[in-house]
Design a protein around this motif. Structure first.
Motif, PDB file in Angstrom:
ATOM      1  N   ARG A  75       0.825  -1.215   0.000  1.00 37.25           N
ATOM      2  CA  ARG A  75       0.000   0.000   0.000  1.00 37.25           C
ATOM      3  C   ARG A  75       0.855   1.259   0.000  1.00 37.25           C
ATOM      4  NH1 ARG A  75      -5.297  -0.507   1.291  1.00 37.25           N
ATOM      5  NH2 ARG A  75      -5.399   1.362   2.572  1.00 37.25           N
ATOM      6  N   ALA A  76       2.096   1.128   0.440  1.00 35.19           N
ATOM      7  CA  ALA A  76       3.008   2.277   0.417  1.00 35.19           C
ATOM      8  C   ALA A  76       3.729   2.392  -0.926  1.00 35.19           C
ATOM      9  CB  ALA A  76       4.029   2.160   1.546  1.00 35.19           C
ATOM     10  N   GLY A  77       3.461   1.464  -1.836  1.00 29.92           N
ATOM     11  CA  GLY A  77       4.075   1.543  -3.158  1.00 29.92           C
ATOM     12  C   GLY A  77       5.430   0.880  -3.252  1.00 29.92           C
ATOM     13  N   PHE A  78       5.788   0.066  -2.271  1.00 31.63           N
ATOM     14  CA  PHE A  78       7.061  -0.635  -2.343  1.00 31.63           C
ATOM     15  C   PHE A  78       7.039  -1.629  -3.499  1.00 31.63           C
ATOM     16  CE2 PHE A  78       8.503  -0.369   2.407  1.00 31.63           C
ATOM     17  CZ  PHE A  78       8.396   1.001   2.349  1.00 31.63           C
ATOM     18  N   ASP A  79       8.203  -1.832  -4.121  1.00 32.61           N
ATOM     19  CA  ASP A  79       8.277  -2.883  -5.128  1.00 32.61           C
ATOM     20  C   ASP A  79       8.478  -4.231  -4.422  1.00 32.61           C
ATOM     21  OD1 ASP A  79      10.979  -3.255  -4.507  1.00 32.61           O
ATOM     22  OD2 ASP A  79      11.697  -2.113  -6.231  1.00 32.61           O
ATOM     23  N   LEU A  80       8.522  -5.303  -5.216  1.00 30.49           N
ATOM     24  CA  LEU A  80       8.532  -6.641  -4.616  1.00 30.49           C
ATOM     25  C   LEU A  80       9.757  -6.870  -3.741  1.00 30.49           C
ATOM     26  CD1 LEU A  80       7.191  -8.843  -7.564  1.00 30.49           C
ATOM     27  CD2 LEU A  80       5.972  -8.035  -5.530  1.00 30.49           C
ATOM     28  N   ASP A  81      10.905  -6.377  -4.185  1.00 29.02           N
ATOM     29  CA  ASP A  81      12.114  -6.554  -3.377  1.00 29.02           C
ATOM     30  C   ASP A  81      12.001  -5.791  -2.057  1.00 29.02           C
ATOM     31  OD1 ASP A  81      13.297  -8.214  -5.220  1.00 29.02           O
ATOM     32  OD2 ASP A  81      14.389  -6.606  -6.232  1.00 29.02           O
ATOM     33  N   GLU A  82      11.448  -4.595  -2.139  1.00 26.24           N
ATOM     34  CA  GLU A  82      11.300  -3.796  -0.911  1.00 26.24           C
ATOM     35  C   GLU A  82      10.293  -4.446   0.040  1.00 26.24           C
ATOM     36  OE1 GLU A  82      12.273   0.660  -2.695  1.00 26.24           O
ATOM     37  OE2 GLU A  82      10.254  -0.192  -2.903  1.00 26.24           O
ATOM     38  N   ILE A  83       9.264  -5.041  -0.530  1.00 28.81           N
ATOM     39  CA  ILE A  83       8.284  -5.740   0.308  1.00 28.81           C
ATOM     40  C   ILE A  83       8.935  -6.948   0.986  1.00 28.81           C
ATOM     41  CG2 ILE A  83       6.195  -7.157   0.230  1.00 28.81           C
ATOM     42  CD1 ILE A  83       5.150  -5.212  -1.930  1.00 28.81           C
ATOM     43  N   ASP A  84       9.722  -7.688   0.229  1.00 32.87           N
ATOM     44  CA  ASP A  84      10.440  -8.827   0.825  1.00 32.87           C
ATOM     45  C   ASP A  84      11.345  -8.359   1.957  1.00 32.87           C
ATOM     46  OD1 ASP A  84       9.340 -10.853  -0.657  1.00 32.87           O
ATOM     47  OD2 ASP A  84      10.934 -10.890  -2.160  1.00 32.87           O
ATOM     48  N   ASP A  85      12.035  -7.258   1.725  1.00 30.83           N
ATOM     49  CA  ASP A  85      12.917  -6.734   2.769  1.00 30.83           C
ATOM     50  C   ASP A  85      12.131  -6.315   4.000  1.00 30.83           C
ATOM     51  OD1 ASP A  85      15.034  -7.175   1.100  1.00 30.83           O
ATOM     52  OD2 ASP A  85      15.460  -5.055   0.681  1.00 30.83           O
ATOM     53  N   LEU A  86      10.978  -5.683   3.778  1.00 27.48           N
ATOM     54  CA  LEU A  86      10.173  -5.245   4.922  1.00 27.48           C
ATOM     55  C   LEU A  86       9.636  -6.443   5.704  1.00 27.48           C
ATOM     56  CD1 LEU A  86       8.935  -2.836   6.448  1.00 27.48           C
ATOM     57  CD2 LEU A  86       6.948  -3.016   4.927  1.00 27.48           C
ATOM     58  N   ARG A  87       9.201  -7.479   4.985  1.00 28.72           N
ATOM     59  CA  ARG A  87       8.726  -8.698   5.662  1.00 28.72           C
ATOM     60  C   ARG A  87       9.816  -9.272   6.558  1.00 28.72           C
ATOM     61  NH1 ARG A  87       7.954 -13.252   2.615  1.00 28.72           N
ATOM     62  NH2 ARG A  87       6.631 -14.157   4.199  1.00 28.72           N
ATOM     63  N   LEU A  88      11.014  -9.377   5.990  1.00 33.05           N
ATOM     64  CA  LEU A  88      12.113  -9.945   6.774  1.00 33.05           C
ATOM     65  C   LEU A  88      12.455  -9.031   7.949  1.00 33.05           C
ATOM     66  CD1 LEU A  88      14.318 -12.011   7.287  1.00 33.05           C
ATOM     67  CD2 LEU A  88      15.698 -10.907   5.509  1.00 33.05           C
ATOM     68  N   ALA A  89      12.454  -7.732   7.712  1.00 31.28           N
ATOM     69  CA  ALA A  89      12.806  -6.793   8.781  1.00 31.28           C
ATOM     70  C   ALA A  89      11.817  -6.883   9.946  1.00 31.28           C
ATOM     71  CB  ALA A  89      12.854  -5.370   8.223  1.00 31.28           C
ATOM     72  N   VAL A  90      10.541  -7.007   9.645  1.00 33.22           N
ATOM     73  CA  VAL A  90       9.545  -7.122  10.721  1.00 33.22           C
ATOM     74  C   VAL A  90       9.738  -8.428  11.487  1.00 33.22           C
ATOM     75  CG1 VAL A  90       7.076  -7.425  11.166  1.00 33.22           C
ATOM     76  CG2 VAL A  90       7.869  -5.579   9.677  1.00 33.22           C
ATOM     77  N   ASP A  91      10.064  -9.485  10.775  1.00 37.99           N
ATOM     78  CA  ASP A  91      10.387 -10.754  11.426  1.00 37.99           C
ATOM     79  C   ASP A  91      11.575 -10.566  12.371  1.00 37.99           C
ATOM     80  OD1 ASP A  91      10.113 -14.022  10.927  1.00 37.99           O
ATOM     81  OD2 ASP A  91      12.155 -13.385  11.370  1.00 37.99           O
ATOM     82  N   GLU A  92      12.577  -9.823  11.895  1.00 35.30           N
ATOM     83  CA  GLU A  92      13.771  -9.623  12.710  1.00 35.30           C
ATOM     84  C   GLU A  92      13.485  -8.739  13.927  1.00 35.30           C
ATOM     85  OE1 GLU A  92      16.205 -11.433  12.339  1.00 35.30           O
ATOM     86  OE2 GLU A  92      15.885 -12.216  10.319  1.00 35.30           O
ATOM     87  N   LEU A  93      12.542  -7.835  13.819  1.00 36.87           N
ATOM     88  CA  LEU A  93      12.138  -7.080  15.005  1.00 36.87           C
ATOM     89  C   LEU A  93      11.663  -8.040  16.092  1.00 36.87           C
ATOM     90  CD1 LEU A  93      10.028  -3.902  14.057  1.00 36.87           C
ATOM     91  CD2 LEU A  93      12.431  -4.038  14.721  1.00 36.87           C
ATOM     92  N   SER A  94      10.905  -9.024  15.665  1.00 32.95           N
ATOM     93  CA  SER A  94      10.385  -9.999  16.622  1.00 32.95           C
ATOM     94  C   SER A  94      11.518 -10.806  17.234  1.00 32.95           C
ATOM     95  CB  SER A  94       9.387 -10.933  15.926  1.00 32.95           C
ATOM     96  OG  SER A  94       8.465 -10.194  15.138  1.00 32.95           O
TER      97      SER A  94
END
Lengths: 140, 157
Positions: free
Chosen positions: B41-60
């Motif tokens: 929804r923020a307009g990230f491309d697929l690579d950026e979305i993958d990075d964000l998914r992993l980053a949120v996992d790493e926050l946990s």
């Protein structure tokens, strides 16, 4: 030793003839891996903090079976986080202590990116396919 | 699992989504899924979305072992071309306190794995450095908070 367990990320482990057989977990299907002499852990799906302890158990079972080197086929893995990577590093350390190596079969760019970011891409022996393993590029 | 979208904070440029999950490693996948949705929804491309998914996992991961005595509250803030995530580890509501043996077993298992968790946290910090623009840890109202911000690098979404 051959077994198959389903999970969020799932794995099937197939070893070559140099390790003991677990008769209670008989193979359910043949794979190309049976022609190799190193144990192969075949994992799929997302390897995250929910799966990491289980992954470590599977790798520990291979070491109990006498493995010095092993293959983790991650060609169907779509996600790898630090907890699962930490387990792989632990396995790598155990193999190195025994004079062996961990071979990873990788195809997913995001998974390879995790290895590169953490500087571990050079630590493991990477392969793009099992065919590459069978082509003689794998050193026990 | 609870989720909220704050309608009074939602515009075409900004929205806030909050989810609260019991402290179980099995449920972090929900946070990853939410991250992917907010990133899209923020307009990230697929690579950026993958990075964000992993980053949120790493926050946990940065909180170490999870157990049924805690819950993780994630606040996703989409603001134009950026996404900020705050993950707060807080006590589980009393009605969600662990009662089953399975949850106690999970806690014992994670205690046995403390060393491995510490190693994972080191790798996690390295990953977060690369995946997002900024991240950190803080204590807020006596609770441990891990946060990150990632900006869109590509064209307008």
């Amino acid at each position: 030793m051959q077994f198959q367990i389903l999970w969020g990320g799932y794995a099937r482990c197939v070893s070559g003839g140099t390790h003991p057989t677990n008769s209670e977990a008989a193979p359910t299907r043949p794979t190309a891996a049976v022609s190799l002499t190193l144990p192969i852990l075949d994992v799929s799906g997302e390897l995250d903090l929910a799966v990491a302890p289980w992954l470590r158990d599977q790798l520990d079972a291979l070491f109990v079976g006498g493995a010095t080197s092993l293959v983790v086929d991650m060609s169907s893995v779509t996600f790898l986080d630090s907890t699962a990577l930490g387990v792989l590093v632990g396995a790598l350390n155990q193999c190195r202590e025994r004079g062996g190596q961990v071979h990873l079969v990788l195809t997913e760019p995001q998974v390879l990116r995790v290895l590169r970011i953490t500087g571990l891409a050079e630590a493991f022996t990477l392969h793009q396919s099992r065919d590459e393993l069978k082509g003689g590029r794998m050193e026990p | 699992v609870k989720a909220f979208t704050y309608d009074d904070l939602r515009t075409s440029e900004r929205e806030v989504i909050e989810i609260s999950l019991p402290g179980s490693v099995d449920l972090v996948v929900i946070a990853r899924f939410t991250a992917a949705t907010v990133g899209a929804r923020a307009g990230f491309d697929l690579d950026e979305i993958d990075d964000l998914r992993l980053a949120v996992d790493e926050l946990s991961v940065s909180f170490g072992p999870l157990d049924g005595d805690t819950c993780l509250r994630y606040e996703f803030i989409r603001d134009a071309g950026s996404v900020s995530v705050r993950c707060t580890r807080e006590p589980a509501p009393s009605e969600e306190a662990p009662t089953s043996g399975g949850q106690r077993d999970e806690a014992v298992q994670t205690e046995r794995n403390l060393e491995y968790w510490e190693h994972a946290r080191e790798l996690s910090a390295v990953l977060l450095d690369e995946l997002v623009d900024s991240h950190g840890r803080e204590i807020s109202d006596g609770r441990s908070v891990a946060w990150l911000t990632k900006h869109r690098l590509t064209g307008e979404g």
